[in-house]
Scaffold this motif. Structure first.
Motif, PDB file in Angstrom:
ATOM      1  N   ASP A  76     -25.251  22.989  32.776  1.00  0.00           N
ATOM      2  CA  ASP A  76     -25.609  23.725  33.824  1.00  0.00           C
ATOM      3  C   ASP A  76     -24.333  24.076  34.743  1.00  0.00           C
ATOM      4  OD1 ASP A  76     -28.527  23.376  33.696  1.00  0.00           O
ATOM      5  OD2 ASP A  76     -28.895  21.551  33.228  1.00  0.00           O
ATOM      6  N   THR A  77     -24.724  24.108  36.133  1.00  0.00           N
ATOM      7  CA  THR A  77     -23.685  23.998  37.139  1.00  0.00           C
ATOM      8  C   THR A  77     -24.301  23.410  38.027  1.00  0.00           C
ATOM      9  OG1 THR A  77     -22.322  26.121  36.544  1.00  0.00           O
ATOM     10  CG2 THR A  77     -21.887  24.844  38.712  1.00  0.00           C
ATOM     11  N   LEU A  78     -23.075  22.481  38.526  1.00  0.00           N
ATOM     12  CA  LEU A  78     -23.790  21.286  40.053  1.00  0.00           C
ATOM     13  C   LEU A  78     -22.822  21.641  40.686  1.00  0.00           C
ATOM     14  CD1 LEU A  78     -24.107  17.707  37.796  1.00  0.00           C
ATOM     15  CD2 LEU A  78     -25.413  19.051  38.234  1.00  0.00           C
ATOM     16  N   MET A  79     -23.267  21.635  42.120  1.00  0.00           N
ATOM     17  CA  MET A  79     -22.449  21.977  43.058  1.00  0.00           C
ATOM     18  C   MET A  79     -22.632  20.391  44.115  1.00  0.00           C
ATOM     19  SD  MET A  79     -22.072  25.043  45.155  1.00  0.00           S
ATOM     20  CE  MET A  79     -23.867  26.010  45.210  1.00  0.00           C
ATOM     21  N   PHE A  80     -21.912  20.141  45.143  1.00  0.00           N
ATOM     22  CA  PHE A  80     -22.372  19.173  45.539  1.00  0.00           C
ATOM     23  C   PHE A  80     -21.406  19.568  46.998  1.00  0.00           C
ATOM     24  CE2 PHE A  80     -21.034  15.379  48.334  1.00  0.00           C
ATOM     25  CZ  PHE A  80     -22.120  14.766  48.207  1.00  0.00           C
ATOM     26  N   THR A  81     -22.575  19.604  48.271  1.00  0.00           N
ATOM     27  CA  THR A  81     -21.369  20.089  49.564  1.00  0.00           C
ATOM     28  C   THR A  81     -21.735  18.942  50.347  1.00  0.00           C
ATOM     29  OG1 THR A  81     -22.140  22.759  48.857  1.00  0.00           O
ATOM     30  CG2 THR A  81     -21.478  21.448  51.251  1.00  0.00           C
ATOM     31  N   MET A  82     -20.791  18.215  51.120  1.00  0.00           N
ATOM     32  CA  MET A  82     -21.149  17.825  52.620  1.00  0.00           C
ATOM     33  C   MET A  82     -20.630  18.593  53.653  1.00  0.00           C
ATOM     34  SD  MET A  82     -20.754  13.659  52.683  1.00  0.00           S
ATOM     35  CE  MET A  82     -21.205  13.276  51.550  1.00  0.00           C
ATOM     36  N   ILE A  83     -21.341  18.064  54.599  1.00  0.00           N
ATOM     37  CA  ILE A  83     -20.802  18.458  56.132  1.00  0.00           C
ATOM     38  C   ILE A  83     -20.540  17.732  57.148  1.00  0.00           C
ATOM     39  CG2 ILE A  83     -21.196  20.360  57.876  1.00  0.00           C
ATOM     40  CD1 ILE A  83     -22.753  22.132  55.279  1.00  0.00           C
ATOM     41  N   PHE A  84     -19.697  17.161  57.377  1.00  0.00           N
ATOM     42  CA  PHE A  84     -19.946  16.329  58.314  1.00  0.00           C
ATOM     43  C   PHE A  84     -19.156  16.565  59.722  1.00  0.00           C
ATOM     44  CE2 PHE A  84     -16.749  16.114  55.510  1.00  0.00           C
ATOM     45  CZ  PHE A  84     -15.569  15.226  55.918  1.00  0.00           C
ATOM     46  N   THR A  85     -19.535  16.473  61.184  1.00  0.00           N
ATOM     47  CA  THR A  85     -19.256  17.103  61.935  1.00  0.00           C
ATOM     48  C   THR A  85     -17.681  16.538  62.806  1.00  0.00           C
ATOM     49  OG1 THR A  85     -21.214  16.568  63.847  1.00  0.00           O
ATOM     50  CG2 THR A  85     -19.148  16.623  64.597  1.00  0.00           C
ATOM     51  N   GLY A  86     -16.672  18.082  62.846  1.00  0.00           N
ATOM     52  CA  GLY A  86     -15.131  17.273  63.706  1.00  0.00           C
ATOM     53  C   GLY A  86     -14.051  16.705  62.582  1.00  0.00           C
ATOM     54  N   LYS A  87     -13.146  16.533  63.351  1.00  0.00           N
ATOM     55  CA  LYS A  87     -11.795  16.831  61.712  1.00  0.00           C
ATOM     56  C   LYS A  87     -10.909  15.666  62.038  1.00  0.00           C
ATOM     57  CE  LYS A  87      -9.774  19.976  64.419  1.00  0.00           C
ATOM     58  NZ  LYS A  87      -8.866  21.379  64.471  1.00  0.00           N
TER      59      LYS A  87
END
Length: 182
Positions: A76-87
């Motif tokens: 299996d391939t696992l892909m974890f993505t997180m998106i948050f505002t700004g820098k």
């Protein structure tokens, strides 16, 4: 229809990896440093998973930062993505209506599972210049397409790539979470 939406989301997320249409600015971060290792330690339910392949960066048009980790395990391939505002450093609550939070996708031998954000928060502890590191912790709940939820937590550190122009979400596009529920 739902399969096409899922494929579209996967293409967008994978596209982040290839979209290095760069801004040459590297003078735009806060709190340099953090761990000098690319790693995600994820606890999902009672299972602990360590990822060692990841990218991170900033998307100019959406004013969001992202981290993305992948791992192949047992077919299996696992892909974890997180998106948050700004820098910048600091704590941010997940906002599922604006695609802020974590998504976990598992596909391969055991089928396809997509977990989208239900609630949670991310604490960015370091946000360095391009070439430096983005580090932090998170805790929350993810929900699969059947409505089952699972607790998640973890910590991450990833080298920041050059800024990209966009992660592909237009102003009139429905959120990723809403596309997954269609």
């Amino acid at each position: 229809m739902k399969t096409h939406n899922i494929q579209f989301v996967v293409i967008i997320l994978v596209g982040i990896m290839g979209m290095i249409s760069c801004s040459k600015k590297s003078d735009n971060p806060v709190a340099p440093g953090g761990s000098q290792t690319t790693e995600l330690k994820l606890t999902i339910g009672t299972q602990q998973i360590t990822f060692n392949q990841g990218i991170g960066g900033y998307a100019v048009n959406e004013n969001v930062s992202y981290i993305q980790f992948t791992k192949v395990e047992a077919g299996d391939t696992l892909m974890f993505t997180m998106i948050f505002t700004g820098k910048a450093t600091g704590n941010q609550n997940w906002d599922v209506n604006n695609d802020l939070g974590a998504i976990l996708i598992q596909y391969g031998a055991s089928g396809t599972l997509i977990y989208s954000p239900l609630n949670g928060s991310t604490n960015i502890t370091a946000y360095g210049n391009v070439g430096s590191y983005i580090s932090g912790t998170f805790t929350g709940q993810l929900q699969d397409s059947n409505g089952s939820s699972v607790n998640v937590s973890g910590n991450f550190s990833v080298q920041r790539l050059a800024d990209i122009q966009s992660i592909g979400k237009g102003n009139n596009s429905p959120s990723i979470s809403n596309r997954l529920k269609q």
